[in-house]
Enzyme design. Sequence first.
Site, PDB file in Angstrom:
ATOM      1  N   GLY A  14     -12.768  33.483  -4.210  1.00 12.67           N
ATOM      2  CA  GLY A  14     -12.444  32.889  -2.912  1.00 12.67           C
ATOM      3  C   GLY A  14     -13.574  33.095  -1.926  1.00 12.67           C
ATOM      4  N   ASP A  15     -13.470  32.409  -0.791  1.00 11.02           N
ATOM      5  CA  ASP A  15     -14.465  32.536   0.279  1.00 11.02           C
ATOM      6  C   ASP A  15     -15.850  32.088  -0.156  1.00 11.02           C
ATOM      7  OD1 ASP A  15     -12.510  33.683   2.005  1.00 11.02           O
ATOM      8  OD2 ASP A  15     -12.687  35.492   0.787  1.00 11.02           O
ATOM      9  N   GLU A  16     -15.901  31.075  -0.988  1.00  6.40           N
ATOM     10  CA  GLU A  16     -17.199  30.554  -1.443  1.00  6.40           C
ATOM     11  C   GLU A  16     -17.773  29.544  -0.449  1.00  6.40           C
ATOM     12  OE1 GLU A  16     -14.410  30.225  -3.243  1.00  6.40           O
ATOM     13  OE2 GLU A  16     -14.622  31.387  -5.086  1.00  6.40           O
ATOM     14  N   LYS A  18     -15.716  26.756   0.640  1.00  7.24           N
ATOM     15  CA  LYS A  18     -15.147  25.461   0.252  1.00  7.24           C
ATOM     16  C   LYS A  18     -14.971  24.561   1.474  1.00  7.24           C
ATOM     17  CE  LYS A  18     -11.653  27.627  -1.797  1.00  7.24           C
ATOM     18  NZ  LYS A  18     -12.149  29.017  -1.916  1.00  7.24           N
ATOM     19  N   ALA A  41      -5.013  31.475   2.685  1.00  3.54           N
ATOM     20  CA  ALA A  41      -6.346  30.871   2.674  1.00  3.54           C
ATOM     21  C   ALA A  41      -6.950  30.926   4.071  1.00  3.54           C
ATOM     22  CB  ALA A  41      -6.262  29.420   2.226  1.00  3.54           C
ATOM     23  N   GLY A  42      -8.264  31.012   4.124  1.00  2.72           N
ATOM     24  CA  GLY A  42      -8.931  30.950   5.420  1.00  2.72           C
ATOM     25  C   GLY A  42     -10.198  30.150   5.244  1.00  2.72           C
ATOM     26  N   HIS A  43     -10.215  28.977   5.802  1.00  2.09           N
ATOM     27  CA  HIS A  43     -11.411  28.143   5.708  1.00  2.09           C
ATOM     28  C   HIS A  43     -12.022  28.024   7.087  1.00  2.09           C
ATOM     29  CE1 HIS A  43      -9.647  26.055   1.918  1.00  2.09           C
ATOM     30  NE2 HIS A  43     -10.182  27.224   1.661  1.00  2.09           N
ATOM     31  N   GLN A 252      -8.076  29.795  -2.313  1.00  2.00           N
ATOM     32  CA  GLN A 252      -8.342  30.907  -3.247  1.00  2.00           C
ATOM     33  C   GLN A 252      -9.354  30.438  -4.311  1.00  2.00           C
ATOM     34  OE1 GLN A 252      -4.704  30.299  -2.604  1.00  2.00           O
ATOM     35  NE2 GLN A 252      -5.247  31.409  -0.800  1.00  2.00           N
ATOM     36  N   THR A 328      -8.916  35.269   7.296  1.00  2.00           N
ATOM     37  CA  THR A 328      -7.470  35.433   7.464  1.00  2.00           C
ATOM     38  C   THR A 328      -7.115  36.829   7.942  1.00  2.00           C
ATOM     39  OG1 THR A 328      -7.114  33.789   5.755  1.00  2.00           O
ATOM     40  CG2 THR A 328      -5.255  35.223   6.237  1.00  2.00           C
TER      41      THR A 328
HETATM   42  P1  IMP Z   1      -2.024  37.041  -1.648  1.00  2.00           P
HETATM   43  O1  IMP Z   1      -2.462  35.680  -2.063  1.00  2.00           O
HETATM   44  O2  IMP Z   1      -1.950  37.228  -0.158  1.00  2.00           O
HETATM   45  O3  IMP Z   1      -0.780  37.483  -2.346  1.00  2.00           O
HETATM   46  O4  IMP Z   1      -3.166  38.086  -2.121  1.00  2.00           O
HETATM   47  C1  IMP Z   1      -3.465  38.307  -3.486  1.00  2.00           C
HETATM   48  C2  IMP Z   1      -4.958  38.529  -3.668  1.00  2.00           C
HETATM   49  O5  IMP Z   1      -5.670  37.320  -3.413  1.00  2.00           O
HETATM   50  C3  IMP Z   1      -5.569  39.554  -2.721  1.00  2.00           C
HETATM   51  O6  IMP Z   1      -6.626  40.224  -3.396  1.00  2.00           O
HETATM   52  C4  IMP Z   1      -6.150  38.712  -1.594  1.00  2.00           C
HETATM   53  O7  IMP Z   1      -7.189  39.352  -0.906  1.00  2.00           O
HETATM   54  C5  IMP Z   1      -6.647  37.522  -2.388  1.00  2.00           C
HETATM   55  N1  IMP Z   1      -6.711  36.276  -1.610  1.00  2.00           N
HETATM   56  C6  IMP Z   1      -5.691  35.460  -1.267  1.00  2.00           C
HETATM   57  N2  IMP Z   1      -6.132  34.397  -0.583  1.00  2.00           N
HETATM   58  C7  IMP Z   1      -7.470  34.533  -0.495  1.00  2.00           C
HETATM   59  C8  IMP Z   1      -8.501  33.719   0.069  1.00  2.00           C
HETATM   60  O8  IMP Z   1      -8.282  32.639   0.616  1.00  2.00           O
HETATM   61  N3  IMP Z   1      -9.778  34.204  -0.026  1.00  2.00           N
HETATM   62  C9  IMP Z   1     -10.054  35.372  -0.674  1.00  2.00           C
HETATM   63  N4  IMP Z   1      -9.128  36.144  -1.226  1.00  2.00           N
HETATM   64  C10 IMP Z   1      -7.844  35.730  -1.143  1.00  2.00           C
HETATM   65 MG    MG Z   2     -11.517  32.148   2.928  1.00  2.00          MG
END
Ligand code: IMP
Ligand code: MG
Length: 461
Positions: A14-16, A18, A41-43, A252, A328
């Site tokens: 994630g966080d590439e 996108k 997600a955080g874009h 993700q 996020t």
């Molecule tokens: P959850 O999706 O909040 O249940 O988190 C599960 C795992 O996915 C954790 O390690 C989070 O940090 C990671 N994760 C979830 N969404 C993102 C994202 O958008 N970017 C990076 N890591 C994420």
């Molecule tokens: Mg992100």
Amino acid sequence: MRGKVTLVVGTNFGDEGKGKIIDYLAQTHNMVARATGGSNAGHKVVIQGRSYPLHLLPSGVFNPRAKVIIGNGVLVDPIVLAQEIVSLESDGLKVRDRLYISEKAHVIFPYHVRTDEIEENRRGDNKLGTTHKGIGPAAEDKYARDGIRFSDMKQLFTELNEKYGSCSDIELYEKFWDALCKLMFDQIDKHYNSMPFASYKNRYFAKDGELDDSIRKLYAAINILLPCICDTISLLHTNLENGQDLLIEGAQATLLDIDFGTYPFVTSSNPTASGMCTGVGIGPTYVSEVVGVLKAYASRVGEGVFITEQANEIGDKIRVLGHEYGTTTGRPRRCGWLDLVALKYACRVNGLTALAVNHLDTIGMLENFYVCVAYRDKETGEKTTSFSSENNTLNRYVPVYKEFEGNFYKEMKGSKSFEELPQEAINFLQFIADYTNVPVKYVGVGAGRDDLLKCNILPQK
Ligand code: IMP
Ligand code: MG
């Protein structure tokens, strides 16, 4: 002729970046969609120096002509989505008149968010490091077939409005309060049916007024979203048949996928290409391009194995240069080197047809940098280039690196086309294309909207 479908997938943890690629591609697409995940997600999209963090709306929302779709596969926190809409609209970007929320999408309620926190505390030292956005608990309800969907919300609100629409605002709100409260507690009751009402009320809404506050926000949010809830599957297929193009935005990434990632340190959905097709309701034969996004280095937020992690001053330096703090959660991201063994795996499980390499500027600020090209077994010394997402297997390996010359940032600064890039940078990109056998088609050279170069670096073997 049917419109084209393009997917944008995260190849790593994630966080590439996108959001940046999507923002660019969205300018030529009539429909943009989110298919998986939720407000975890955080874009971040940077337009004219101003940063817009998005959690639920697709980053393609910044094309004011695009229809914006939240697909059936998304777990939607109505409060977060409504806030995002209101915030963009107050900046003058119209959203509601072109937003379509799938009636099949599941609703994240405040108790899901609370349960996420409670569950993480329960795991203690074995915590997953979730984003605390209620994703896991809402997914549990969905697959236990106990979930509440937007179609249920629409029905509830329509019925109550029909029945009590002539009442005063306060009376009407009281009816909704009762209905939403009952619905939430019935849901909680299904999972914790041995707990007396008073005790689970305290457990989920610990502070005074928290329950009132949650219901007030939910009520307001659902009222905002109500006109947008519809059958997005018919909508997008009708538009595709009329020749409109669709861009599906991943959230993700591959190594966080519940099947293909480093389980259990993963999210509760399939953010890889096939999950994205399911998440909006299209078959795989409709897809013409699958763009995999990566950074010139790697990062991970949350727990779990990260074989190329640099938990040292190099990692600290990358974090500062690349601004690696969660959109996020604000958490500092763990940083390390690009892992081509893992990238090759992402190419395979997603069927990638193009790569987008971000943060070339960041890596170019380092004297030299490393890329993982194989894994070596710590005990037997055997080398492999085949990725396994099993933690036990990964923990046996150490990375084998190839070194690259850096220090090309000053020379590349201001490059407006791929051809202007310094030779060291081009060599690095060519190496990625050759290793993965997938062409590099986009290169990110800065945070801004315009800092993206188009190219077509074909594999040469
Ligand atoms: P959850 O999706 O909040 O249940 O988190 C599960 C795992 O996915 C954790 O390690 C989070 O940090 C990671 N994760 C979830 N969404 C993102 C994202 O958008 N970017 C990076 N890591 C994420
Ligand atoms: Mg992100």
